[in-house]
Scaffold this active site. Structure first.
Site, PDB file in Angstrom:
ATOM      1  N   LYS A  50       0.766  -1.156  -0.135  1.00  0.00           N
ATOM      2  CA  LYS A  50       0.127  -0.294   0.151  1.00  0.00           C
ATOM      3  C   LYS A  50       0.685   1.101  -0.168  1.00  0.00           C
ATOM      4  O   LYS A  50       0.629   1.821  -0.374  1.00  0.00           O
ATOM      5  CB  LYS A  50      -0.896   0.589   0.955  1.00  0.00           C
ATOM      6  CG  LYS A  50      -2.141  -1.498   1.449  1.00  0.00           C
ATOM      7  CD  LYS A  50      -2.419  -0.931   2.403  1.00  0.00           C
ATOM      8  CE  LYS A  50      -4.046  -2.075   2.168  1.00  0.00           C
ATOM      9  NZ  LYS A  50      -4.347  -2.090   3.268  1.00  0.00           N
ATOM     10  N   ALA A  78      -0.569   0.938   6.346  1.00  0.00           N
ATOM     11  CA  ALA A  78      -1.018  -0.629   7.066  1.00  0.00           C
ATOM     12  C   ALA A  78      -1.882  -1.080   6.631  1.00  0.00           C
ATOM     13  O   ALA A  78      -2.925  -0.834   6.144  1.00  0.00           O
ATOM     14  CB  ALA A  78      -1.443   0.856   8.323  1.00  0.00           C
ATOM     15  N   ASP A  79      -1.869  -2.212   7.447  1.00  0.00           N
ATOM     16  CA  ASP A  79      -3.204  -3.164   7.265  1.00  0.00           C
ATOM     17  C   ASP A  79      -3.410  -4.004   8.542  1.00  0.00           C
ATOM     18  O   ASP A  79      -2.245  -4.481   9.128  1.00  0.00           O
ATOM     19  CB  ASP A  79      -2.744  -4.289   5.980  1.00  0.00           C
ATOM     20  CG  ASP A  79      -4.253  -5.323   5.707  1.00  0.00           C
ATOM     21  OD1 ASP A  79      -4.682  -4.612   4.714  1.00  0.00           O
ATOM     22  OD2 ASP A  79      -4.100  -6.317   6.295  1.00  0.00           O
ATOM     23  N   THR A  80      -4.732  -4.873   9.160  1.00  0.00           N
ATOM     24  CA  THR A  80      -4.336  -5.111  10.157  1.00  0.00           C
ATOM     25  C   THR A  80      -5.817  -6.583  10.294  1.00  0.00           C
ATOM     26  O   THR A  80      -6.510  -6.287   8.767  1.00  0.00           O
ATOM     27  CB  THR A  80      -5.829  -3.971  10.672  1.00  0.00           C
ATOM     28  OG1 THR A  80      -5.385  -2.871  11.060  1.00  0.00           O
ATOM     29  CG2 THR A  80      -5.841  -4.863  12.333  1.00  0.00           C
ATOM     30  N   GLY A 115       0.096  -4.472  10.899  1.00  0.00           N
ATOM     31  CA  GLY A 115       1.195  -4.119   9.772  1.00  0.00           C
ATOM     32  C   GLY A 115       1.753  -2.430   9.673  1.00  0.00           C
ATOM     33  O   GLY A 115       0.891  -1.977   8.825  1.00  0.00           O
TER      34      GLY A 115
END
Length: 207
Positions: A50, A78-80, A115
């Site tokens: 991203k 960011a990624d969850t 992350g």
């Protein structure tokens, strides 16, 4: 310095504002592609993708005169994800999928991974660092009736793991071990420390 958040998440916007950042939102739009099965690797890979997409689309500039300076920039990706017994639980595809996920989490412990990837361009130099945070979440048993009511609220449908800890699902959370903000969607304490390591200062003003 220009700061760009490569995410459309309103929760991440709120958390960055909370720690005093002024930033622009430019969501990444590319398809999510993963090559790993480890939750920690998955979230860092997605966050890095991203950040890289937005950096390449909006920050790469044409060749400039040798003496011209490039504006400093920071892109935050960011990624969850939610993981239960090693299985990654994404956003529910429909109400029945939300029910399945919530039944899995009911009365058990799961992990939330976020992350974060930072691309920092200072002058003509660029560096990218990625990291993740993990928080363990223990849920109370949730009755079928409670699950039905929660699904009817609409809250689970756009969230990893089919729940939002900052919303109605707070009533189901027994205990957490780790960073609460990480479960919301962005570990801003760790983010701030990484920015300090990169030499980026955040002024302590109220917003």
């Amino acid at each position: 310095m220009e700061i760009i958040l490569a995410s459309a998440s309103p929760r991440r916007r709120e958390l960055l504002t909370q720690i005093g950042l002024e930033f622009t939102v430019i969501p990444a739009k590319g398809e999510e592609v993963i090559t790993s099965r480890m939750p920690s690797d998955v979230v860092m890979e997605l966050a890095a993708a991203k950040a890289s997409e937005v950096y390449e689309s909006h920050c790469m500039q044409p060749a400039q005169a040798q003496m011209e300076k490039t504006e400093d920039r920071l892109v935050i990706g960011a990624d969850t994800i939610v993981a239960y017994q090693g299985t990654i639980l994404g956003k529910p595809s429909d109400e029945e999928d939300a029910r399945r996920i919530l039944n899995l989490l009911s009365g058990h412990t799961h992990e939330v991974y976020t992350g974060v990837s930072l691309i920092y361009q200072k002058g003509e130099e660029k560096q990218q660092i990625s990291f993740y945070e993990k928080t363990r979440v223990v849920m109370y048993p949730i009755t079928p009736e409670e699950i039905t009511d929660y699904i009817r609220s609409g809250e689970p449908m756009d969230k990893a793991g089919a729940y939002g800890i900052q919303g109605l699902a707070a009533r189901f959370v027994k205990r957490i071990d780790g960073d609460y903000n990480n479960v919301v969607g962005l570990p801003v304490g760790s983010l701030y420390q990484k920015m300090r390591e990169l030499g980026i200062a955040i002024s302590m003003h109220t917003v």
